[in-house]
Design an enzyme around this catalytic site. Structure first.
Site, mmCIF file in Angstrom:
data_model
loop_
_atom_site.group_PDB
_atom_site.id
_atom_site.type_symbol
_atom_site.label_atom_id
_atom_site.label_comp_id
_atom_site.label_asym_id
_atom_site.label_seq_id
_atom_site.Cartn_x
_atom_site.Cartn_y
_atom_site.Cartn_z
ATOM 1 N N LYS A 121 0.733 -0.995 -0.045
ATOM 2 C CA LYS A 121 0.489 0.202 -0.084
ATOM 3 C C LYS A 121 0.957 1.649 -0.453
ATOM 4 O O LYS A 121 0.686 2.408 -0.538
ATOM 5 C CB LYS A 121 -1.028 0.379 1.421
ATOM 6 C CG LYS A 121 -2.574 -1.036 1.064
ATOM 7 C CD LYS A 121 -3.048 -1.377 2.499
ATOM 8 C CE LYS A 121 -3.582 -2.711 2.017
ATOM 9 N NZ LYS A 121 -4.483 -3.158 3.101
ATOM 10 N N GLN A 146 -4.932 -1.802 9.236
ATOM 11 C CA GLN A 146 -4.724 -3.088 8.380
ATOM 12 C C GLN A 146 -5.449 -3.957 9.585
ATOM 13 O O GLN A 146 -4.301 -4.512 10.954
ATOM 14 C CB GLN A 146 -3.526 -3.133 9.218
ATOM 15 C CG GLN A 146 -2.895 -4.359 8.009
ATOM 16 C CD GLN A 146 -3.688 -4.566 6.128
ATOM 17 O OE1 GLN A 146 -3.275 -3.053 6.131
ATOM 18 N NE2 GLN A 146 -3.792 -5.731 5.599
ATOM 19 N N ASP A 180 -11.643 2.429 3.675
ATOM 20 C CA ASP A 180 -11.265 0.798 3.133
ATOM 21 C C ASP A 180 -13.001 0.676 2.866
ATOM 22 O O ASP A 180 -13.374 -0.310 2.581
ATOM 23 C CB ASP A 180 -11.428 -0.009 4.426
ATOM 24 C CG ASP A 180 -9.080 -0.527 4.257
ATOM 25 O OD1 ASP A 180 -9.160 -0.831 2.611
ATOM 26 O OD2 ASP A 180 -9.125 -1.061 5.376
#
Ligand code: NAP
Length: 277
Positions: free
Chosen positions: A52, A96, A119
């Protein structure tokens, strides 16, 4: 012979488009910044977070990393998220997953401001998607839509069967296909006569988390097959939820693993970041 849908190529195209947009934003004095939090040092998470950050660098998105110890308490993590929510120079926040077991993931997801929820996991983002309002969309299902559209596969009016009903893949996938005017059926572990149902699909999207489970008996001749699954086999090779060699001859188009859905997830995360300014 099926068309092999090249997720690597399509994700590169998207990243190049975003790079141009980031340069345009910069020329207008606008910066995009993503904060990435990793709790502990799970090796798979470290790889995902690294990828990422690399994608951010390629596109021209600033990334701020917080690699914090496994023992971090829920309260400490909440405080960090709240601080980032309050910062005007941070546009997106990504925590995460999975988190260590002493931290409640739902509490953390809910603590991220919906304005920075790149997200797309916050209940407000999910709710907006379900009633057709603007909001961040979960990256993997959004990536599947891009794969289909950019491969010239028509969705409207098609019979779409989705295998799996998880909050991050199956359910948002169903809502997105509905938004694209497909006729949608969602299957799960209690679905009866699974092969009968999947064999109706013009577009079959598989996200069950079972290595090479779907064989040609589940697939209608000429169907488009999208494999979201990703697993490492004992021989070290990657595979999906679909037995590729078996299904490919029956399909009209199919995604490989690796190089199908996987690269799209990060591209769509970057797309969400660009929308966050
Ligand atoms: P998950 O949370 O484990 O959900 C699996 C779903 O499949 C559940 O809804 C389950 O039904 C259903 N299921 C399991 N076995 C089944 C069977 N035999 N027949 C029918 N349905 C069955 O998994 P997930 O997070 O959605 O992920 C699915 C796969 O995608 C995994 O391999 C994961 O690694 C991969 N993935 C890839 C990416 C990417 O970027 N490429 C991103 C996310 C996930 P119940 O609800 O009844 O239990």
């Amino acid at each position: 012979m099926a068309v092999i849908i090249d997720g690597k190529k399509i994700s590169s195209e998207i990243k190049d488009e975003l790079k141009e947009l980031a340069a345009k934003y910069k020329s207008e004095g606008k910066e995009v910044t993503l904060a990435v939090i990793q709790v502990g040092n799970d090796p798979a998470s470290t790889v995902y977070v690294g990828n990422k950050k690399k994608a951010c660098e390629y596109i021209g998105i600033n990334s701020i990393s917080y690699e914090i110890p496994e023992e971090t308490t829920q309260e400490e993590l909440l405080k960090l998220v709240n601080d980032l929510n309050d910062r005007d120079d941070v546009n997106g926040i990504l925590v995460q997953l999975p988190l260590p077991s002493h931290i409640d993931e739902d509490v953390i997801i809910k603590s991220i401001s919906p304005k920075k929820d790149v997200d797309g996991f916050h209940p407000q983002s999910v709710g907006a998607l379900s009633i057709g309002q603007k909001g961040y969309v979960s990256c993997t299902p959004a990536g599947v839509i891009q794969l289909l559209k950019r491969s010239g596969i028509e969705i409207e009016g098609k019979e779409c069967v989705i295998l799996g009903r998880s909050n991050i893949v199956g359910k948002p996938m169903a809502l997105l296909m509905l938004r694209e005017n497909a006729t949608v059926t969602v299957c799960h572990s209690r679905t009866k006569n699974l092969k009968e149902v999947t064999s109706r699909a013009d577009i079959l999207i598989v996200a069950i988390g079972k290595p090479e489970y779907i064989t040609k008996e589940y697939v209608k001749d000429g169907a488009v097959v999208i494999d979201v699954g990703i697993h490492r086999k004992e021989n070290g090779k990657l595979c999906g939820d679909v037995l590729f060699e078996d299904v490919e001859p029956a399909a009209s188009a199919i995604t490989p693993v690796p190089g199908g859905v996987g690269p799209m997830t990060i591209a769509m995360l970057m797309n969400n970041c660009m929308q966050s300014v």
